[in-house]
Write an enzyme that holds these catalytic residues in place. Sequence first.
Site, PDB file in Angstrom:
ATOM      1  N   ASP A   1      30.537  -6.863  38.238  1.00  3.17           N
ATOM      2  CA  ASP A   1      31.350  -6.914  39.449  1.00  3.17           C
ATOM      3  C   ASP A   1      31.814  -8.352  39.686  1.00  3.17           C
ATOM      4  O   ASP A   1      31.922  -9.139  38.751  1.00  3.17           O
ATOM      5  CB  ASP A   1      30.523  -6.388  40.632  1.00  3.17           C
ATOM      6  CG  ASP A   1      31.362  -5.665  41.662  1.00  3.17           C
ATOM      7  OD1 ASP A   1      32.147  -6.343  42.355  1.00  3.17           O
ATOM      8  OD2 ASP A   1      31.244  -4.434  41.780  1.00  3.17           O
TER       9      ASP A   1
ATOM     10  N   HIS B   1      32.557  -8.112  47.305  1.00  2.27           N
ATOM     11  CA  HIS B   1      32.428  -6.801  46.682  1.00  2.27           C
ATOM     12  C   HIS B   1      31.117  -6.611  45.922  1.00  2.27           C
ATOM     13  O   HIS B   1      30.387  -5.636  46.134  1.00  2.27           O
ATOM     14  CB  HIS B   1      33.625  -6.568  45.751  1.00  2.27           C
ATOM     15  CG  HIS B   1      33.819  -5.147  45.333  1.00  2.27           C
ATOM     16  ND1 HIS B   1      33.212  -4.606  44.220  1.00  2.27           N
ATOM     17  CD2 HIS B   1      34.566  -4.154  45.867  1.00  2.27           C
ATOM     18  CE1 HIS B   1      33.571  -3.349  44.087  1.00  2.27           C
ATOM     19  NE2 HIS B   1      34.391  -3.043  45.082  1.00  2.27           N
TER      20      HIS B   1
ATOM     21  N   SER C   1      33.898   2.659  45.120  1.00  3.92           N
ATOM     22  CA  SER C   1      33.059   1.520  44.762  1.00  3.92           C
ATOM     23  C   SER C   1      31.711   1.560  45.455  1.00  3.92           C
ATOM     24  O   SER C   1      30.697   1.084  44.913  1.00  3.92           O
ATOM     25  CB  SER C   1      33.738   0.198  45.137  1.00  3.92           C
ATOM     26  OG  SER C   1      34.729  -0.149  44.220  1.00  3.92           O
TER      27      SER C   1
END
Length: 240
Positions: free
Chosen positions: A23, A55, A215
Amino acid sequence: MPFLLALTASVSASAKPLVAVIDSGVARTGALSGVVVGEYDMAGSRPAFQPRYDHGTMVATIIDHEAQGGVDIVSLRIDDPAGCPAHFAPPCQPSSRPIAAAIDKAVDLGVDAINLSLALADDPAITEAVRRASAKGIIVVMAAGNNGRNHPDNTAMARAGFPRAVLVGATDMAGNPWTGTNRPDADDYLYVWRQGVDVPTVSAAGQKVFGTGTSFAAPIETARRVLAKGREVAALQGTH
């Protein structure tokens, strides 16, 4: 390599399964300080645990929360050092090479599972990396994507890793499919639904936030599959 030695020591000292989060990098927030055992930057040479975007930290926090502290995490950072173009959601990486290399690195590290909460379109290099990881017995969990289509863009990867690879779609809190989810269109790959709307998590700055999208559904499935695998191994070994 000093970092690798430190990582190996951390893993050998714990019986916890190891999950690779491929990520945008992960911050060692208060909750993750004893969970994230290391970070490799596959797209540059940036300082560890100082992500540009939230994220990856959000994804790692969901895994840790869902696993109730039952896993360790290694961060494999793949976001483009140049950053995301305007109107694109992080993490952004225009090349498949860092992502494929991160999957192979996770295999080398002997992880139990790989979480890919990325906007992936089928790519030969990534598909073959998923195939190699799955052949080693590694669980590969991938977000199905947020385009609202009736066909995920990464089905070749799911097929290549079958039955250890799985695509994850997002539901709302009532269990209804989220409108933004790419939905399954065949039964020759694995696809599951997990909550992906307003999932509670933490930002890189340690602030409570909520994530919406596939996600944030994928790490829920990652944690559940890793824990289930651990229970199966324990049962076979007669340890429970």
